[in-house]
Structure formats: C-alpha cells, structure tokens
Design a protein around this motif. Structure first.
Motif, PDB file in Angstrom:
ATOM      1  N   THR A   3      50.047 -35.450  41.923  1.00 38.65           N
ATOM      2  CA  THR A   3      49.507 -36.386  40.955  1.00 38.65           C
ATOM      3  C   THR A   3      49.957 -37.778  41.360  1.00 38.65           C
ATOM      4  O   THR A   3      51.130 -38.093  41.325  1.00 38.65           O
ATOM      5  CB  THR A   3      50.022 -36.074  39.537  1.00 38.65           C
ATOM      6  OG1 THR A   3      49.625 -34.751  39.198  1.00 38.65           O
ATOM      7  CG2 THR A   3      49.469 -37.062  38.540  1.00 38.65           C
ATOM      8  N   TYR A   4      49.045 -38.618  41.782  1.00 36.25           N
ATOM      9  CA  TYR A   4      49.400 -39.955  42.247  1.00 36.25           C
ATOM     10  C   TYR A   4      49.513 -40.916  41.075  1.00 36.25           C
ATOM     11  O   TYR A   4      48.659 -40.966  40.203  1.00 36.25           O
ATOM     12  CB  TYR A   4      48.346 -40.482  43.224  1.00 36.25           C
ATOM     13  CG  TYR A   4      48.396 -39.801  44.558  1.00 36.25           C
ATOM     14  CD1 TYR A   4      49.313 -40.212  45.522  1.00 36.25           C
ATOM     15  CD2 TYR A   4      47.545 -38.745  44.850  1.00 36.25           C
ATOM     16  CE1 TYR A   4      49.363 -39.585  46.747  1.00 36.25           C
ATOM     17  CE2 TYR A   4      47.596 -38.110  46.077  1.00 36.25           C
ATOM     18  CZ  TYR A   4      48.510 -38.543  47.031  1.00 36.25           C
ATOM     19  OH  TYR A   4      48.559 -37.916  48.232  1.00 36.25           O
ATOM     20  N   ILE A   5      50.588 -41.631  41.047  1.00 36.79           N
ATOM     21  CA  ILE A   5      50.753 -42.698  40.076  1.00 36.79           C
ATOM     22  C   ILE A   5      50.563 -44.006  40.824  1.00 36.79           C
ATOM     23  O   ILE A   5      51.374 -44.380  41.657  1.00 36.79           O
ATOM     24  CB  ILE A   5      52.143 -42.658  39.430  1.00 36.79           C
ATOM     25  CG1 ILE A   5      52.337 -41.326  38.708  1.00 36.79           C
ATOM     26  CG2 ILE A   5      52.339 -43.820  38.485  1.00 36.79           C
ATOM     27  CD1 ILE A   5      53.707 -41.176  38.102  1.00 36.79           C
ATOM     28  N   LYS A   6      49.482 -44.699  40.596  1.00 36.78           N
ATOM     29  CA  LYS A   6      49.200 -45.946  41.296  1.00 36.78           C
ATOM     30  C   LYS A   6      50.065 -47.063  40.719  1.00 36.78           C
ATOM     31  O   LYS A   6      49.914 -47.446  39.569  1.00 36.78           O
ATOM     32  CB  LYS A   6      47.718 -46.309  41.161  1.00 36.78           C
ATOM     33  CG  LYS A   6      46.786 -45.299  41.826  1.00 36.78           C
ATOM     34  CD  LYS A   6      46.997 -45.258  43.336  1.00 36.78           C
ATOM     35  CE  LYS A   6      46.023 -44.297  43.984  1.00 36.78           C
ATOM     36  NZ  LYS A   6      46.233 -44.225  45.433  1.00 36.78           N
ATOM     37  N   ILE A   7      50.980 -47.513  41.520  1.00 37.00           N
ATOM     38  CA  ILE A   7      51.895 -48.560  41.089  1.00 37.00           C
ATOM     39  C   ILE A   7      51.451 -49.876  41.693  1.00 37.00           C
ATOM     40  O   ILE A   7      51.192 -49.954  42.885  1.00 37.00           O
ATOM     41  CB  ILE A   7      53.328 -48.241  41.537  1.00 37.00           C
ATOM     42  CG1 ILE A   7      53.757 -46.889  40.946  1.00 37.00           C
ATOM     43  CG2 ILE A   7      54.300 -49.327  41.108  1.00 37.00           C
ATOM     44  CD1 ILE A   7      55.037 -46.375  41.541  1.00 37.00           C
ATOM     45  N   ALA A   8      51.375 -50.904  40.905  1.00 39.15           N
ATOM     46  CA  ALA A   8      50.969 -52.212  41.423  1.00 39.15           C
ATOM     47  C   ALA A   8      51.876 -52.629  42.562  1.00 39.15           C
ATOM     48  O   ALA A   8      53.087 -52.506  42.479  1.00 39.15           O
ATOM     49  CB  ALA A   8      51.033 -53.251  40.308  1.00 39.15           C
ATOM     50  N   LEU A   9      51.276 -53.101  43.644  1.00 37.77           N
ATOM     51  CA  LEU A   9      52.067 -53.492  44.804  1.00 37.77           C
ATOM     52  C   LEU A   9      53.000 -54.651  44.482  1.00 37.77           C
ATOM     53  O   LEU A   9      53.979 -54.878  45.197  1.00 37.77           O
ATOM     54  CB  LEU A   9      51.140 -53.862  45.961  1.00 37.77           C
ATOM     55  CG  LEU A   9      50.415 -52.687  46.615  1.00 37.77           C
ATOM     56  CD1 LEU A   9      49.466 -53.223  47.679  1.00 37.77           C
ATOM     57  CD2 LEU A   9      51.386 -51.710  47.214  1.00 37.77           C
ATOM     58  N   LEU A 200      68.058 -39.695  27.597  1.00 37.89           N
ATOM     59  CA  LEU A 200      66.836 -39.257  28.266  1.00 37.89           C
ATOM     60  C   LEU A 200      66.206 -38.064  27.551  1.00 37.89           C
ATOM     61  O   LEU A 200      66.912 -37.243  26.945  1.00 37.89           O
ATOM     62  CB  LEU A 200      67.140 -38.874  29.717  1.00 37.89           C
ATOM     63  CG  LEU A 200      67.487 -40.036  30.660  1.00 37.89           C
ATOM     64  CD1 LEU A 200      68.021 -39.509  31.979  1.00 37.89           C
ATOM     65  CD2 LEU A 200      66.267 -40.930  30.884  1.00 37.89           C
ATOM     66  N   PRO A 201      64.897 -37.915  27.636  1.00 37.54           N
ATOM     67  CA  PRO A 201      64.208 -36.782  27.010  1.00 37.54           C
ATOM     68  C   PRO A 201      64.336 -35.518  27.859  1.00 37.54           C
ATOM     69  O   PRO A 201      64.643 -35.573  29.054  1.00 37.54           O
ATOM     70  CB  PRO A 201      62.753 -37.250  26.950  1.00 37.54           C
ATOM     71  CG  PRO A 201      62.609 -38.152  28.139  1.00 37.54           C
ATOM     72  CD  PRO A 201      63.927 -38.865  28.263  1.00 37.54           C
ATOM     73  N   ILE A 202      64.086 -34.373  27.241  1.00 35.01           N
ATOM     74  CA  ILE A 202      64.106 -33.109  27.980  1.00 35.01           C
ATOM     75  C   ILE A 202      62.964 -33.047  28.983  1.00 35.01           C
ATOM     76  O   ILE A 202      63.108 -32.533  30.086  1.00 35.01           O
ATOM     77  CB  ILE A 202      64.056 -31.928  26.998  1.00 35.01           C
ATOM     78  CG1 ILE A 202      65.375 -31.854  26.225  1.00 35.01           C
ATOM     79  CG2 ILE A 202      63.802 -30.609  27.725  1.00 35.01           C
ATOM     80  CD1 ILE A 202      65.396 -30.822  25.130  1.00 35.01           C
ATOM     81  N   SER A 203      61.806 -33.577  28.627  1.00 33.55           N
ATOM     82  CA  SER A 203      60.696 -33.694  29.567  1.00 33.55           C
ATOM     83  C   SER A 203      60.284 -35.155  29.627  1.00 33.55           C
ATOM     84  O   SER A 203      60.439 -35.899  28.653  1.00 33.55           O
ATOM     85  CB  SER A 203      59.513 -32.816  29.146  1.00 33.55           C
ATOM     86  OG  SER A 203      59.037 -33.204  27.882  1.00 33.55           O
ATOM     87  N   ASN A 204      59.755 -35.564  30.771  1.00 27.10           N
ATOM     88  CA  ASN A 204      59.448 -36.971  30.958  1.00 27.10           C
ATOM     89  C   ASN A 204      58.224 -37.108  31.841  1.00 27.10           C
ATOM     90  O   ASN A 204      57.709 -36.112  32.381  1.00 27.10           O
ATOM     91  CB  ASN A 204      60.651 -37.685  31.601  1.00 27.10           C
ATOM     92  CG  ASN A 204      60.705 -39.172  31.256  1.00 27.10           C
ATOM     93  OD1 ASN A 204      59.720 -39.761  30.829  1.00 27.10           O
ATOM     94  ND2 ASN A 204      61.867 -39.778  31.453  1.00 27.10           N
ATOM     95  N   VAL A 205      57.760 -38.318  31.997  1.00 24.22           N
ATOM     96  CA  VAL A 205      56.655 -38.605  32.901  1.00 24.22           C
ATOM     97  C   VAL A 205      57.053 -38.176  34.305  1.00 24.22           C
ATOM     98  O   VAL A 205      58.214 -38.309  34.704  1.00 24.22           O
ATOM     99  CB  VAL A 205      56.328 -40.113  32.877  1.00 24.22           C
ATOM    100  CG1 VAL A 205      55.243 -40.454  33.883  1.00 24.22           C
ATOM    101  CG2 VAL A 205      55.910 -40.532  31.479  1.00 24.22           C
ATOM    102  N   VAL A 206      56.106 -37.649  35.073  1.00 21.58           N
ATOM    103  CA  VAL A 206      56.384 -37.226  36.441  1.00 21.58           C
ATOM    104  C   VAL A 206      57.020 -38.372  37.222  1.00 21.58           C
ATOM    105  O   VAL A 206      56.550 -39.507  37.184  1.00 21.58           O
ATOM    106  CB  VAL A 206      55.080 -36.769  37.135  1.00 21.58           C
ATOM    107  CG1 VAL A 206      55.310 -36.591  38.633  1.00 21.58           C
ATOM    108  CG2 VAL A 206      54.587 -35.470  36.524  1.00 21.58           C
ATOM    109  N   GLY A 207      58.127 -38.069  37.911  1.00 26.21           N
ATOM    110  CA  GLY A 207      58.820 -39.069  38.692  1.00 26.21           C
ATOM    111  C   GLY A 207      59.963 -39.740  37.963  1.00 26.21           C
ATOM    112  O   GLY A 207      60.769 -40.442  38.580  1.00 26.21           O
ATOM    113  N   LYS A 208      60.054 -39.529  36.635  1.00 26.56           N
ATOM    114  CA  LYS A 208      61.129 -40.120  35.853  1.00 26.56           C
ATOM    115  C   LYS A 208      62.227 -39.080  35.617  1.00 26.56           C
ATOM    116  O   LYS A 208      61.960 -37.880  35.500  1.00 26.56           O
ATOM    117  CB  LYS A 208      60.600 -40.602  34.500  1.00 26.56           C
ATOM    118  CG  LYS A 208      59.611 -41.756  34.581  1.00 26.56           C
ATOM    119  CD  LYS A 208      60.318 -43.060  34.874  1.00 26.56           C
ATOM    120  CE  LYS A 208      59.380 -44.248  34.722  1.00 26.56           C
ATOM    121  NZ  LYS A 208      60.086 -45.534  34.967  1.00 26.56           N
TER     122      LYS A 208
END
Length: 512
Positions: A3-9, A200-208
């Motif tokens: 799952t790609y998270i497009k991060i602003a360059l 922190l939460p038990i589940s989080n956004v992918v990559g966090k």
C-alpha cells in the motif's frame, strides 16, 4: 500488495530545518520553509514526523535499515564474507576499520540527525501545543518518543558510550557534550519507550509505530540488560489479546507481496515516492526512497554485484537439521540458494544459472527478488519494506528470558513455536539450560540470517570470540588484535574522529 502512501516530496526539503552540527555553515534557501513559516498546523508536524524516518532508511550514508547500514550490522558476524569492493564495509568485515571509516561515521551522525529531528518536534509541540487537540499532541509525542527511544537503543548498542542529546539547539555553545554510559543511554531509551507505549494506539496507520512496537523495543532492551523477568513482563502481553500478532509463512517477511503482515510489529516503508538519484543522501528532492540491497547481493549471472556470500560456517548451521519430511530447513531454503535438488535462483534451476565451477557457491535470497524476477535490472531500485521488528523475535526473546529464570518448559514451548513454523520436529534435546540454550542459539542464527542480529547475539552471549575463531583464521587474528584484557575494541564501532575533533568534551571510544 504494497500500500503506497504518497508523501509530498517537500518533506525532504523540510529536513533541512533539522540540521546537525556539521551543517551550520550551509546557506539558507529563501524558497524553503523556515522556522517562521513552518510549524503552523497539523500537516506541518506530520511532515516533520515523516522526515524522522529518513535517517533510518538512508541507503548509502549509514541509515540503520538502509543498504550500507545493514551491511555494517552483518559484516562483523560469521554469516557472510564480503569481497573487497566497498572498502569501508570490507574493513569492518576484516576488523581493520578505523575511527575515520566513512560509513560508521555516517551511521553515528544519522542517529544524531534523527535525534535532532525528534527533539525539535517535541520542543515545537510544547511551544505550540495549545493550538492542537490533546489527542493530536499525544499522537505526535508518542511517535517522537518511540523513534527517539528506538534510535537511542541502537546508538548505545553500536557505539556503547556516546553523547546523549535530548534537546535541539543551533547554538554552537551547546554542541560540546561529554559521553554518557551505555546504561544511561538505555535508561533514557526505556523511559522514552514506556511513555510512547502509554500514548500510542494498539493499531495505527501503516508505517506508524504502535503500542506493541514500543513494548517490543522496550522488552529487547531489558533482554540486553539481562533483566529477564522484566523482559517477560513486557513481552508476554504481546502474545495475547488485544494484540493480534502471529507467525506467518517465513518467506512472507522478505518480499513486497506480503508486507505489513501479522508478524510485522514495526515495518519501515520503502516506497517509490522519490526522484531518480540513486546515490544521493536520501534527503534532497531528487533522491530515490529506495535501496539497492537485491542488486548488491545477487550473482553476476543475474545482473548482480555479488558483494557478499554466506560463509561455510553459516551453511553448516543451515544444513544441520532437516525437517519432518527430510527436506532442508524451510528457512534455509528461503534464505540461501545453493546446489540442492529443486533449488531455483531467479526463476531458473540453480545449475541452469551457474556454470559447473560455481555449483559449490551460496547466494543470499532474503530481501532479494529471486521469486518474481529473472534478474536484477538497472537502475537497482528495491522497494521491499524493511521489517525492523518481527513477532518471531518476541517469541525467541521470551524463550531466552524464560530459560534464564529456569522456566525450562516455557522456554521449550516458545522454541517449538519457531520450530513448528519451520516444519521441524519439536525440541527433543537435553532438558537442561545448556541443551535448550544451544537450540536457541541455533534457531536465532537461522531465523535472523542477514537481518542484523547475529553479531549482537554472539557478543552479548560471550560467544563472539569462539565463533570467529572457527570461521576465518585471518578475521579472527585481526579481531584478537583489538583485545586488551577483557575488552575488545572491535566489539563496538568507534566514535568518529570528526566528532572527537569537533566536540572537546567527547573522549575516544575505549581501545581506540
């Protein structure tokens, strides 16, 4: 699939705000964000948080999970032999490195680069916290403390005693700082991770990072400190609800098809969101956000650079025990290619790839594209995520901790979870600490091959000297040249010469 998270360059530009001591003379670009124009809203803080992961992933300048960082972590054990191509890696592999090694220096400053960034964010959050919700403040602080604690653990694991920087300052007056002890650095790391786990939460956004990631990192520090019961107390809850971690197919942990699976506790996203510059510093606008790991280790016959190969000693470990059906250990077959019946390498039979004079060679498979490609093409960009913390490590740490508090049945139970995943018979050796420990050493060697655990395991167990002695005569002789009394300087990387020269309060590493 990934799952790609497009991060602003622009996040790569934001990192210019968080400079290290060596960057003070760099001129400010008026077109870039400044302290006055940044830190205005949640989006700014989120961009700044994203920049904190770049030092971990930096491919060529010592990022801990980047191409060269991984090489530094595996070069000193008995897993692989490096050829004399990348001089700074070859010297660490041969125990001839010095305080001016550019890659160990790069690793050192990547740690402090990231520490500066987390410290900057937390200072700005404290300054502007009234503008944001408590929920947002807790999320930012929890993530920052996880990253800082994670970096501090690795810093002291690699360099032992080092300056402990907990504030971000651009004033030259604050740069000189004496070293803190490894124990002091780890104490701060534990404090950071404990607080992070509470936020922190038990589940989080992918990559966090998650609460489970903070506890897993915290438990590992207690294991390194040999506080066995505390390690059990921290790690055991991760095996139960509400956590949902579990072992998956071993091979799923090293490809780009099964990323962020149930075994992954903390995973670094390696995504195709950067530019075209493969050899940059990972920060500028045109840097790729990839690494070159597959190309580095693949054979020339499939377009690789053949930088390293498994040692015969490591292969002896892989081949020691067959599974229930008489096959070689499944993990061995997923980690290394060699000439056995049915072996494929980059979608072809082993003997079709290699000429007869190479039928006795061994090739790394982990984090390679051997299942999905016929070769490693150019440009050598890999986007396979780095699994920084796997649930398998929690299981084997629980085995070790229980063994050391004399809970032998519990230790065997954890070992059997790993053995069963590999289709091995349950442990049937002597029901003694010595027998169980021998299998623990064996399982960790196979499970974490080229994942950057072996050297540190051997060092903390007191087995490094004897293991090197049976692996390579020249390497062993060089290693012993660093021994003085009960201490060997090669057990840690040295504080770089550059830091000693620029920081009058920092003394050289022991033995250097």
């Amino acid at each position: 699939m990934k799952t790609y998270i497009k991060i602003a360059l622009s996040v790569l530009v934001i990192s210019s705000l968080f400079t290290s001591c060596e960057d003070l003379l760099t001129q400010t670009n008026p077109n870039k964000a400044t302290e006055d124009t940044f830190w205005k809203n949640e989006a700014d803080f989120n961009l700044a948080l994203t920049s904190c992961y770049t030092p971990l992933k930096n491919a060529l300048n010592g990022g801990y999970y980047g191409t060269r960082g991984v090489m530094l972590r595996i070069s000193r054990a008995d897993e692989v032999d490096f050829r004399n191509d990348i001089s700074d890696i070859y010297t660490t592999n041969r125990f001839t490195n010095s305080t001016s090694n550019s890659l160990t220096q790069g690793m050192f400053y990547q740690f402090y680069n990231a520490l500066y960034r987390t410290n900057s964010i937390m200072q700005k959050l404290e300054e502007k916290g009234g503008q944001f919700s408590t929920e947002f403040q807790n999320a930012v602080k929890g993530e920052c403390l996880f990253i800082r604690g994670f970096y501090l653990f690795q810093l002291a694991k690699e360099f032992k005693d080092a300056p402990l920087k907990l504030t971000a300052s651009q004033s030259p007056a604050t740069f000189p700082l004496a070293k803190s002890s490894q124990a002091e650095i780890w104490a701060q790391a534990k404090k950071d991770l404990e607080t992070a786990a509470s936020l922190l939460p038990i589940s989080n956004v992918v990559g966090k990072p998650t609460q489970g990631a903070a506890f897993a990192a915290l438990g590992k520090i207690y294991l390194y400190e040999e506080n066995w019961q505390k390690a059990i107390d921290i790690l055991l809850p991760l095996t139960k609800a509400p956590y949902t971690y579990k072992l998956v197919d071993f091979d799923w942990n090293f490809d780009d098809i099964h990323e962020n699976n149930a075994e992954s506790i903390f995973e670094l996203l390696i995504e195709d969101v950067g530019g075209t510059d493969l050899w940059g510093n990972g920060e500028n606008i045109n840097s790729t956000q990839s690494n070159t790991r597959p190309k580095e280790y693949a054979a020339a016959e499939v377009g690789g650079w053949y930088e390293a190969n498994p040692t015969q000693q490591m292969m002896n470990i892989f081949l020691k025990e067959k599974d229930k059906t008489g096959n070689f250990d499944y993990r061995a077959r997923c980690s290394v290619a060699w000439d056995y019946d049915g072996c494929t390498y980059y979608q072809k039979p082993f003997r079709k790839v290699f000429a007869q004079d190479k039928w006795n060679t061994y090739w790394i498979l982990k984090y390679q594209n051997w299942k999905t490609r016929s070769d490693e093409p150019s440009p050598p960009k890999s986007f396979i995520n780095e699994r920084a913390i796997r649930y398998a490590e929690v299981i084997l740490q629980l085995a070790e901790a229980n063994l050391n508090v004399n809970k032998l049945d519990e230790a065997i139970g954890y070992l059997n979870q790993i053995r069963q995943r590999a289709n091995l018979n349950d442990y049937s050796g002597a029901k003694t600490k010595e027998g169980i420990f021998a299998d623990l050493v064996h399982q960790r060697a196979i499970e974490f091959f080229v994942e950057g655990e072996r050297f540190y395991d051997l060092r903390r167990w007191g087995l490094l000297k004897s293991t090197l002695e049976t692996c390579d005569e020249v390497r062993y002789k060089n290693y012993m040249g660093g021994e003085k009394g009960s201490f060997n300087k090669f057990n840690y990387y040295p504080i770089p010469t550059k830091e000693i020269d620029n920081n009058p309060l920092c003394t050289p590493s022991e033995g250097w």
